[in-house]
Motif scaffolding. Structure first.
Motif, PDB file in Angstrom:
ATOM      1  N   VAL A  64      36.159  25.875  32.658  1.00  0.00           N
ATOM      2  CA  VAL A  64      36.389  25.256  33.963  1.00  0.00           C
ATOM      3  C   VAL A  64      37.754  24.578  34.047  1.00  0.00           C
ATOM      4  CG1 VAL A  64      35.593  23.449  35.533  1.00  0.00           C
ATOM      5  CG2 VAL A  64      33.934  24.983  34.484  1.00  0.00           C
ATOM      6  N   GLY A  65      38.162  23.904  32.961  1.00  0.00           N
ATOM      7  CA  GLY A  65      39.412  23.155  32.989  1.00  0.00           C
ATOM      8  C   GLY A  65      40.656  23.967  32.740  1.00  0.00           C
ATOM      9  N   ASP A  66      40.538  25.256  32.440  1.00  0.00           N
ATOM     10  CA  ASP A  66      41.718  26.090  32.201  1.00  0.00           C
ATOM     11  C   ASP A  66      42.510  26.268  33.490  1.00  0.00           C
ATOM     12  OD1 ASP A  66      41.046  26.444  29.543  1.00  0.00           O
ATOM     13  OD2 ASP A  66      40.077  28.390  29.865  1.00  0.00           O
ATOM     14  N   PRO A  67      43.825  26.497  33.380  1.00  0.00           N
ATOM     15  CA  PRO A  67      44.611  26.797  34.579  1.00  0.00           C
ATOM     16  C   PRO A  67      44.078  28.039  35.286  1.00  0.00           C
ATOM     17  CG  PRO A  67      46.050  26.327  32.719  1.00  0.00           C
ATOM     18  CD  PRO A  67      44.663  26.432  32.162  1.00  0.00           C
ATOM     19  N   VAL A  68      44.045  27.978  36.605  1.00  0.00           N
ATOM     20  CA  VAL A  68      43.574  29.107  37.401  1.00  0.00           C
ATOM     21  C   VAL A  68      44.671  30.154  37.482  1.00  0.00           C
ATOM     22  CG1 VAL A  68      42.767  29.845  39.674  1.00  0.00           C
ATOM     23  CG2 VAL A  68      42.022  27.646  38.738  1.00  0.00           C
ATOM     24  N   VAL A  69      44.329  31.404  37.231  1.00  0.00           N
ATOM     25  CA  VAL A  69      45.337  32.471  37.250  1.00  0.00           C
ATOM     26  C   VAL A  69      45.460  33.043  38.652  1.00  0.00           C
ATOM     27  CG1 VAL A  69      45.021  33.059  34.822  1.00  0.00           C
ATOM     28  CG2 VAL A  69      43.610  34.180  36.538  1.00  0.00           C
ATOM     29  N   PRO A  70      46.678  33.406  39.059  1.00  0.00           N
ATOM     30  CA  PRO A  70      46.846  34.035  40.371  1.00  0.00           C
ATOM     31  C   PRO A  70      46.158  35.402  40.401  1.00  0.00           C
ATOM     32  CG  PRO A  70      48.952  33.290  39.467  1.00  0.00           C
ATOM     33  CD  PRO A  70      47.963  33.206  38.361  1.00  0.00           C
ATOM     34  N   VAL A  71      45.672  35.763  41.581  1.00  0.00           N
ATOM     35  CA  VAL A  71      44.993  37.041  41.770  1.00  0.00           C
ATOM     36  C   VAL A  71      45.775  37.860  42.790  1.00  0.00           C
ATOM     37  CG1 VAL A  71      42.861  38.176  42.528  1.00  0.00           C
ATOM     38  CG2 VAL A  71      42.756  36.029  41.239  1.00  0.00           C
ATOM     39  N   ALA A  72      46.010  39.117  42.454  1.00  0.00           N
ATOM     40  CA  ALA A  72      46.709  40.025  43.366  1.00  0.00           C
ATOM     41  C   ALA A  72      45.731  41.100  43.825  1.00  0.00           C
ATOM     42  CB  ALA A  72      47.904  40.656  42.674  1.00  0.00           C
ATOM     43  N   PRO A  73      45.229  41.016  45.063  1.00  0.00           N
ATOM     44  CA  PRO A  73      44.302  42.036  45.565  1.00  0.00           C
ATOM     45  C   PRO A  73      45.059  43.223  46.166  1.00  0.00           C
ATOM     46  CG  PRO A  73      44.443  40.229  47.128  1.00  0.00           C
ATOM     47  CD  PRO A  73      45.383  39.902  45.996  1.00  0.00           C
ATOM     48  N   HIS A  74      44.548  44.412  45.915  1.00  0.00           N
ATOM     49  CA  HIS A  74      45.156  45.633  46.444  1.00  0.00           C
ATOM     50  C   HIS A  74      44.058  46.473  47.082  1.00  0.00           C
ATOM     51  CE1 HIS A  74      48.971  44.911  44.287  1.00  0.00           C
ATOM     52  NE2 HIS A  74      48.194  44.433  43.348  1.00  0.00           N
ATOM     53  N   ARG A  75      44.199  46.717  48.390  1.00  0.00           N
ATOM     54  CA  ARG A  75      43.210  47.551  49.080  1.00  0.00           C
ATOM     55  C   ARG A  75      43.491  49.027  48.802  1.00  0.00           C
ATOM     56  NH1 ARG A  75      39.203  46.545  52.537  1.00  0.00           N
ATOM     57  NH2 ARG A  75      38.901  44.379  53.199  1.00  0.00           N
ATOM     58  N   THR A  76      42.425  49.760  48.571  1.00  0.00           N
ATOM     59  CA  THR A  76      42.509  51.203  48.411  1.00  0.00           C
ATOM     60  C   THR A  76      41.557  51.843  49.400  1.00  0.00           C
ATOM     61  OG1 THR A  76      40.713  51.433  46.801  1.00  0.00           O
ATOM     62  CG2 THR A  76      42.879  50.802  45.939  1.00  0.00           C
ATOM     63  N   ALA A  77      41.562  53.153  49.447  1.00  0.00           N
ATOM     64  CA  ALA A  77      40.662  53.848  50.363  1.00  0.00           C
ATOM     65  C   ALA A  77      39.206  53.602  49.999  1.00  0.00           C
ATOM     66  CB  ALA A  77      40.966  55.342  50.346  1.00  0.00           C
ATOM     67  N   ALA A  78      38.944  53.338  48.712  1.00  0.00           N
ATOM     68  CA  ALA A  78      37.560  53.182  48.255  1.00  0.00           C
ATOM     69  C   ALA A  78      37.101  51.742  48.188  1.00  0.00           C
ATOM     70  CB  ALA A  78      37.390  53.831  46.884  1.00  0.00           C
ATOM     71  N   GLY A  79      38.026  50.791  48.179  1.00  0.00           N
ATOM     72  CA  GLY A  79      37.633  49.389  48.032  1.00  0.00           C
ATOM     73  C   GLY A  79      38.833  48.509  47.756  1.00  0.00           C
ATOM     74  N   ILE A  80      38.648  47.507  46.901  1.00  0.00           N
ATOM     75  CA  ILE A  80      39.703  46.548  46.582  1.00  0.00           C
ATOM     76  C   ILE A  80      39.819  46.430  45.070  1.00  0.00           C
ATOM     77  CG2 ILE A  80      40.455  44.138  46.781  1.00  0.00           C
ATOM     78  CD1 ILE A  80      38.844  43.969  49.363  1.00  0.00           C
ATOM     79  N   VAL A  81      41.047  46.414  44.574  1.00  0.00           N
ATOM     80  CA  VAL A  81      41.314  46.119  43.171  1.00  0.00           C
ATOM     81  C   VAL A  81      41.932  44.723  43.116  1.00  0.00           C
ATOM     82  CG1 VAL A  81      42.524  46.796  41.070  1.00  0.00           C
ATOM     83  CG2 VAL A  81      41.701  48.553  42.651  1.00  0.00           C
ATOM     84  N   ALA A  82      41.299  43.809  42.386  1.00  0.00           N
ATOM     85  CA  ALA A  82      41.808  42.442  42.225  1.00  0.00           C
ATOM     86  C   ALA A  82      42.342  42.313  40.801  1.00  0.00           C
ATOM     87  CB  ALA A  82      40.707  41.424  42.488  1.00  0.00           C
ATOM     88  N   ARG A  83      43.651  42.073  40.683  1.00  0.00           N
ATOM     89  CA  ARG A  83      44.307  42.048  39.384  1.00  0.00           C
ATOM     90  C   ARG A  83      44.740  40.625  39.031  1.00  0.00           C
ATOM     91  NH1 ARG A  83      46.938  46.992  41.581  1.00  0.00           N
ATOM     92  NH2 ARG A  83      45.988  48.780  40.509  1.00  0.00           N
ATOM     93  N   ALA A  84      44.596  40.284  37.753  1.00  0.00           N
ATOM     94  CA  ALA A  84      45.052  38.982  37.248  1.00  0.00           C
ATOM     95  C   ALA A  84      45.480  39.144  35.792  1.00  0.00           C
ATOM     96  CB  ALA A  84      43.949  37.938  37.355  1.00  0.00           C
ATOM     97  N   ASN A  85      46.418  38.305  35.375  1.00  0.00           N
ATOM     98  CA  ASN A  85      46.892  38.306  33.993  1.00  0.00           C
ATOM     99  C   ASN A  85      46.455  37.021  33.309  1.00  0.00           C
ATOM    100  OD1 ASN A  85      48.271  40.830  33.978  1.00  0.00           O
ATOM    101  ND2 ASN A  85      49.928  39.894  35.151  1.00  0.00           N
ATOM    102  N   LEU A  86      45.858  37.157  32.124  1.00  0.00           N
ATOM    103  CA  LEU A  86      45.336  36.030  31.372  1.00  0.00           C
ATOM    104  C   LEU A  86      46.293  35.625  30.269  1.00  0.00           C
ATOM    105  CD1 LEU A  86      41.685  37.369  30.982  1.00  0.00           C
ATOM    106  CD2 LEU A  86      42.544  35.793  32.719  1.00  0.00           C
ATOM    107  N   LEU A  87      46.204  34.364  29.857  1.00  0.00           N
ATOM    108  CA  LEU A  87      46.992  33.878  28.736  1.00  0.00           C
ATOM    109  C   LEU A  87      46.471  34.468  27.433  1.00  0.00           C
ATOM    110  CD1 LEU A  87      47.299  30.131  29.824  1.00  0.00           C
ATOM    111  CD2 LEU A  87      48.933  32.001  30.208  1.00  0.00           C
ATOM    112  N   ALA A  88      47.235  34.290  26.367  1.00  0.00           N
ATOM    113  CA  ALA A  88      46.959  34.989  25.107  1.00  0.00           C
ATOM    114  C   ALA A  88      45.545  34.739  24.586  1.00  0.00           C
ATOM    115  CB  ALA A  88      47.993  34.592  24.062  1.00  0.00           C
ATOM    116  N   GLU A  89      45.125  33.465  24.506  1.00  0.00           N
ATOM    117  CA  GLU A  89      43.803  33.170  23.969  1.00  0.00           C
ATOM    118  C   GLU A  89      42.705  33.730  24.868  1.00  0.00           C
ATOM    119  OE1 GLU A  89      40.641  31.880  21.707  1.00  0.00           O
ATOM    120  OE2 GLU A  89      42.752  32.165  21.206  1.00  0.00           O
ATOM    121  N   GLN A  90      42.936  33.647  26.184  1.00  0.00           N
ATOM    122  CA  GLN A  90      41.947  34.193  27.113  1.00  0.00           C
ATOM    123  C   GLN A  90      41.909  35.715  27.015  1.00  0.00           C
ATOM    124  OE1 GLN A  90      43.454  32.549  30.719  1.00  0.00           O
ATOM    125  NE2 GLN A  90      43.100  30.445  30.048  1.00  0.00           N
TER     126      GLN A  90
END
Length: 258
Positions: A64-90
């Motif tokens: 809960v206390g970890d920094p929140v990572v930004p999310v990049a959503p990308h719409r496609t013909a079939a749905g949505i891809v939500a991408r995020a990058n995690l820190l090394a330990e995560q």
């Protein structure tokens, strides 16, 4: 939510009337972390930043206390891809738990390979609720007025953050009850909001998966409007999570003291 759709209303006396009804939108949302496809959820495509932030806690990849990572959503013909990058330990935790799956909700069990993984020990809930019974009934009376998507469609679950006085402070909705709770947990993380002696109120049954999400979010009390499963009660007791279930305007059941 989609545009209104035409239906024919059929009454018990045989009367038929053409009506228009709004429908809740439900689309595949693919979650991709560090370039790895992790899960596909069937979800309402709103508040996706919140959904990802809560889902990562539910999956034990973040705390809960970890920094929140930004999310990049990308719409496609079939749905949505939500991408995020995690820190090394995560990212290490991600690789430990990585699996390619398609599920109908963020249930926390789909794709798990053995019973031991499914029944992993839960931490003890450290937070405490200061809400009394009257506060719970106050929140129950107010919940329907906060379910805006459900009011339009009749097809959405709600998860609410309620303070110790029974005032609803934050609500998230989704066609999936697990997604709604993940969205609430994520919204709290993104807003820097705590439970502050309150509780979570869910418009659903009390399942094992929802108990686990509550425990991992250090929720001090879980209130649901429908019944619990036996496993949900047992796991809540194991983690010291108080339950109030079958919570209706006139009565509710309190779980045995942990």
């Amino acid at each position: 939510m989609s545009d209104a759709t035409s239906f024919v209303r059929i009454a018990a006396d045989g009367e038929r009337v053409a009506i228009e009804r709004a429908l809740a939108e439900e689309v595949p949302v693919a979650l991709e972390f560090n370039g790895i496809g992790y899960a596909v959820l069937m979800a309402t495509p709103a508040d996706l930043d919140d959904l990802v932030a809560g889902f990562l806690v539910s999956e034990r990849i973040q705390q809960v206390g970890d920094p929140v990572v930004p999310v990049a959503p990308h719409r496609t013909a079939a749905g949505i891809v939500a991408r995020a990058n995690l820190l090394a330990e995560q990212a290490r935790r991600l690789l430990d738990r990585v699996r390619h799956r398609a599920s109908d909700s963020s249930c926390g069990l789909c794709g798990i390979e053995n019973i031991e993984q499914a029944m992993r020990p839960l931490p003890q809930v450290a937070a405490q609720s200061d809400a009394d019974d009257a506060a719970i009934f106050r929140a129950l009376a107010a919940l329907s007025g906060q379910q805006l998507l459900n009011a339009r469609t009749g097809a959405a679950h709600a998860a609410a953050l309620v303070d110790a006085a029974g005032i609803i402070r934050l609500v998230r909705e989704d066609v999936g009850r697990h997604n709604a709770f993940d969205k609430l947990i994520g919204a709290m993380r993104r807003a820097g909001a705590g439970w502050d002696g309150g509780f979570a109120l869910l418009s659903s049954r009390c399942s094992y998966e929802l108990v686990e999400k509550a425990v991992l979010a250090d929720c001090p009390m879980l209130v649901t409007i429908s019944a619990p499963t036996q496993l949900a009660v047992a796991r809540a007791a194991e983690a010291g999570l108080p339950l109030r279930v079958l919570a209706r305007p006139d009565a509710m059941l309190a779980s045995p003291a942990p």
